[in-house]
Design a protein around this motif. Structure first.
Motif, PDB file in Angstrom:
ATOM      1  N   ARG A  49       0.724  -1.112   0.051  1.00  0.00           N
ATOM      2  CA  ARG A  49      -0.043  -0.004  -0.047  1.00  0.00           C
ATOM      3  C   ARG A  49       0.963   1.363  -0.065  1.00  0.00           C
ATOM      4  O   ARG A  49       0.604   2.087  -0.718  1.00  0.00           O
ATOM      5  CB  ARG A  49      -0.853  -0.095   1.127  1.00  0.00           C
ATOM      6  CG  ARG A  49      -1.883  -1.146   1.037  1.00  0.00           C
ATOM      7  CD  ARG A  49      -2.845  -0.828   2.410  1.00  0.00           C
ATOM      8  NE  ARG A  49      -3.889  -1.973   2.221  1.00  0.00           N
ATOM      9  CZ  ARG A  49      -4.756  -2.039   3.308  1.00  0.00           C
ATOM     10  NH1 ARG A  49      -4.565  -1.602   4.503  1.00  0.00           N
ATOM     11  NH2 ARG A  49      -5.692  -3.220   3.277  1.00  0.00           N
ATOM     12  N   LYS A  62       2.387   1.580  -3.534  1.00  0.00           N
ATOM     13  CA  LYS A  62       1.362   2.242  -4.462  1.00  0.00           C
ATOM     14  C   LYS A  62       1.213   3.769  -4.329  1.00  0.00           C
ATOM     15  O   LYS A  62       1.344   4.227  -4.926  1.00  0.00           O
ATOM     16  CB  LYS A  62       0.198   1.311  -4.260  1.00  0.00           C
ATOM     17  CG  LYS A  62       0.240  -0.067  -4.745  1.00  0.00           C
ATOM     18  CD  LYS A  62      -1.170  -0.674  -4.944  1.00  0.00           C
ATOM     19  CE  LYS A  62      -1.055  -2.172  -5.140  1.00  0.00           C
ATOM     20  NZ  LYS A  62      -2.422  -2.845  -5.173  1.00  0.00           N
ATOM     21  N   LYS A  63       1.003   4.112  -2.984  1.00  0.00           N
ATOM     22  CA  LYS A  63       0.786   5.294  -2.513  1.00  0.00           C
ATOM     23  C   LYS A  63       1.974   6.273  -2.975  1.00  0.00           C
ATOM     24  O   LYS A  63       1.909   7.321  -3.755  1.00  0.00           O
ATOM     25  CB  LYS A  63       0.548   5.460  -1.131  1.00  0.00           C
ATOM     26  CG  LYS A  63       0.244   6.996  -0.519  1.00  0.00           C
ATOM     27  CD  LYS A  63       0.042   6.926   0.867  1.00  0.00           C
ATOM     28  CE  LYS A  63      -0.520   8.386   1.177  1.00  0.00           C
ATOM     29  NZ  LYS A  63      -0.701   8.672   2.739  1.00  0.00           N
ATOM     30  N   LYS A  64       3.073   5.713  -2.815  1.00  0.00           N
ATOM     31  CA  LYS A  64       4.366   6.738  -3.202  1.00  0.00           C
ATOM     32  C   LYS A  64       4.369   6.820  -4.941  1.00  0.00           C
ATOM     33  O   LYS A  64       4.755   7.748  -5.246  1.00  0.00           O
ATOM     34  CB  LYS A  64       5.507   6.132  -2.922  1.00  0.00           C
ATOM     35  CG  LYS A  64       5.585   6.317  -1.017  1.00  0.00           C
ATOM     36  CD  LYS A  64       7.080   5.915  -0.575  1.00  0.00           C
ATOM     37  CE  LYS A  64       7.171   6.009   0.879  1.00  0.00           C
ATOM     38  NZ  LYS A  64       8.536   5.531   1.387  1.00  0.00           N
ATOM     39  N   THR A  65       3.874   5.568  -5.473  1.00  0.00           N
ATOM     40  CA  THR A  65       4.116   5.504  -6.777  1.00  0.00           C
ATOM     41  C   THR A  65       3.132   6.466  -7.559  1.00  0.00           C
ATOM     42  O   THR A  65       3.602   7.235  -8.409  1.00  0.00           O
ATOM     43  CB  THR A  65       3.744   4.251  -7.443  1.00  0.00           C
ATOM     44  OG1 THR A  65       4.568   3.178  -7.029  1.00  0.00           O
ATOM     45  CG2 THR A  65       3.922   3.973  -8.933  1.00  0.00           C
ATOM     46  N   LYS A  66       1.753   6.860  -6.859  1.00  0.00           N
ATOM     47  CA  LYS A  66       0.830   7.675  -7.475  1.00  0.00           C
ATOM     48  C   LYS A  66       1.447   9.041  -7.176  1.00  0.00           C
ATOM     49  O   LYS A  66       1.393   9.881  -7.903  1.00  0.00           O
ATOM     50  CB  LYS A  66      -0.389   7.199  -6.565  1.00  0.00           C
ATOM     51  CG  LYS A  66      -1.045   5.920  -7.030  1.00  0.00           C
ATOM     52  CD  LYS A  66      -2.496   5.911  -6.175  1.00  0.00           C
ATOM     53  CE  LYS A  66      -2.988   4.433  -6.490  1.00  0.00           C
ATOM     54  NZ  LYS A  66      -4.316   4.269  -5.711  1.00  0.00           N
ATOM     55  N   GLN A  67       2.125   9.126  -5.935  1.00  0.00           N
ATOM     56  CA  GLN A  67       2.495  10.802  -5.497  1.00  0.00           C
ATOM     57  C   GLN A  67       3.522  11.007  -6.812  1.00  0.00           C
ATOM     58  O   GLN A  67       3.683  12.108  -7.029  1.00  0.00           O
ATOM     59  CB  GLN A  67       3.227  10.819  -4.236  1.00  0.00           C
ATOM     60  CG  GLN A  67       1.973  10.536  -3.086  1.00  0.00           C
ATOM     61  CD  GLN A  67       2.578  10.647  -1.956  1.00  0.00           C
ATOM     62  OE1 GLN A  67       3.800  10.334  -1.717  1.00  0.00           O
ATOM     63  NE2 GLN A  67       1.831  10.832  -0.745  1.00  0.00           N
ATOM     64  N   ARG A  68       4.668  10.082  -7.045  1.00  0.00           N
ATOM     65  CA  ARG A  68       5.637  10.526  -7.893  1.00  0.00           C
ATOM     66  C   ARG A  68       4.995  10.811  -9.281  1.00  0.00           C
ATOM     67  O   ARG A  68       5.640  11.533  -9.960  1.00  0.00           O
ATOM     68  CB  ARG A  68       6.628   9.299  -7.946  1.00  0.00           C
ATOM     69  CG  ARG A  68       7.338   9.013  -6.734  1.00  0.00           C
ATOM     70  CD  ARG A  68       8.676   8.068  -6.868  1.00  0.00           C
ATOM     71  NE  ARG A  68       9.374   7.674  -5.883  1.00  0.00           N
ATOM     72  CZ  ARG A  68       9.116   6.590  -4.995  1.00  0.00           C
ATOM     73  NH1 ARG A  68       7.983   5.587  -5.591  1.00  0.00           N
ATOM     74  NH2 ARG A  68       9.659   6.549  -4.138  1.00  0.00           N
ATOM     75  N   ILE A  69       3.947   9.785  -9.781  1.00  0.00           N
ATOM     76  CA  ILE A  69       3.476   9.999 -11.102  1.00  0.00           C
ATOM     77  C   ILE A  69       2.728  11.514 -11.140  1.00  0.00           C
ATOM     78  O   ILE A  69       2.915  12.223 -12.086  1.00  0.00           O
ATOM     79  CB  ILE A  69       2.319   8.878 -11.302  1.00  0.00           C
ATOM     80  CG1 ILE A  69       3.070   7.605 -11.703  1.00  0.00           C
ATOM     81  CG2 ILE A  69       1.559   9.156 -12.539  1.00  0.00           C
ATOM     82  CD1 ILE A  69       2.280   6.405 -11.372  1.00  0.00           C
ATOM     83  N   PHE A  70       1.974  11.659  -9.910  1.00  0.00           N
ATOM     84  CA  PHE A  70       1.319  13.185  -9.776  1.00  0.00           C
ATOM     85  C   PHE A  70       2.496  14.307  -9.951  1.00  0.00           C
ATOM     86  O   PHE A  70       2.196  15.198 -10.667  1.00  0.00           O
ATOM     87  CB  PHE A  70       0.502  13.223  -8.714  1.00  0.00           C
ATOM     88  CG  PHE A  70       0.166  14.502  -8.249  1.00  0.00           C
ATOM     89  CD1 PHE A  70      -1.326  14.725  -8.944  1.00  0.00           C
ATOM     90  CD2 PHE A  70       0.464  15.462  -7.418  1.00  0.00           C
ATOM     91  CE1 PHE A  70      -2.003  16.066  -8.942  1.00  0.00           C
ATOM     92  CE2 PHE A  70      -0.029  16.743  -7.323  1.00  0.00           C
ATOM     93  CZ  PHE A  70      -1.304  16.782  -8.052  1.00  0.00           C
TER      94      PHE A  70
END
Length: 314
Positions: A11, A14-22
């Motif tokens: 989790r 995934k959260k850090k991945t979404k932050q990096r993408i954003f």
């Protein structure tokens, strides 16, 4: 237990991945814009200064330092080039030595809420929020030879001393038309500077003002010993912006004196050359050389001004 830890790790990943993408997507546009409109354009401009357009080959070819030699030759021998540079240089004292001190005084006047300050707030701010096309038209109509109220006042006042008084052609001949552009610049430029100054003055703690009042200092001493030192960074920034107007003054002469070449500026000369596709390589050199002369002067001025007062956080 191990499964729950593994799930938590997934989790978090995934959260850090979404932050990096954003963050990447949010930064992609400004970074791309910077690389394209600042990096590429400026590099291409520098390369262009070493080229000239070959009509026989139909493309730009290497020309060495020909454009730079042409520039210095025209500065020495061409009256149009000298006048263009001189006209542009005069925008600096108008902005930094006339508009800026007036803005500081008027901002303090509005801050102290003296009589009629609300009325003058509207008068000062109005030119800065209206489109420049509207403002230049209104300014031109004010001095119109047939409809302008300024001409009637001019005739009435000077007619008391000379019955054959002749109204000058405000935008017709040099240097009167150039002076009128500067007058327009003062009228319109006050609003923007006052917005900056009033914002800076409003941040001054009330305790300092109250302490000064208890000590019995007057308006002038409060302005010079309290207000100016505390808003000095804003003053320096505004002063430097006024200096950069040497290279950015374009719309004022373009709208007020569109048919006069006597009021030409550096920015207007480059704009017209690009618009008419005339010797763009030389005009690129024109801008680059003047920028190389202007940049160290601006940086030195900024460094010198910053030494007058120590920046205070409050």
């Amino acid at each position: 237990m191990e499964k729950s830890i593994e799930v938590k790790k997934k989790r978090i990943f995934k959260k850090k991945t979404k932050q990096r993408i954003f963050i990447t997507l949010m930064l992609a546009y400004p970074v791309l814009q910077f690389l394209l409109f600042f990096g590429y354009v400026n590099i291409d401009t520098i390369v262009l200064t070493f080229q000239k357009f070959s009509w026989t080959e139909g493309k730009y070819i290497y020309s060495g330092f020909d454009n730079y030699i042409m520039f210095f030759d025209r500065v020495i021998n061409d009256p149009w080039t000298r006048r263009t540079i001189i006209n542009s240089l005069f925008y600096m004292p108008v902005n930094s030595l006339i508009i800026l001190p007036l803005s500081m005084a008027f901002s303090y006047f509005l801050f102290k809420k003296l009589p009629f300050s609300g009325f003058f707030r509207v008068v000062y701010f109005l030119p800065s929020i209206l489109p420049i096309v509207v403002m230049t038209m209104a300014f031109s109509f004010t001095f119109d030879s047939n409809l302008g109220p300024v001409n009637d006042i001019y005739k009435w006042f000077f007619g008391m001393f000379d019955s054959n008084v002749v109204v000058p052609s405000w935008f017709g001949s040099y240097p009167t038309n150039q002076i009128m552009i500067f007058v327009y610049g003062v009228w319109v430029g006050l609003g923007f500077n006052i917005i900056l100054m009033t914002g800076a003055i409003a941040r001054i703690p009330e305790e300092l003002m109250e302490y000064g009042q208890l000590e019995g200092i007057g308006f002038f001493k409060e302005f010079t010993t309290v207000v100016i030192p505390l808003i000095w960074p804003t003053i320096v920034t505004t002063f430097i912006l006024g200096m950069t107007s040497v290279f950015t003054a374009l719309l004022q002469p373009l709208f007020l004196t569109p048919t006069s070449g006597d009021t030409n500026t550096i920015a207007l000369a480059i704009y017209n050359s690009v618009l008419q596709n005339q010797n763009i390589a030389y005009m690129a050199t024109f801008g680059i050389v003047l920028s190389l002369f202007g940049l160290p002067i601006i940086l030195l001025t900024r460094k010198t001004l910053n030494r007058f007062f120590t920046e205070v956080e409050y």
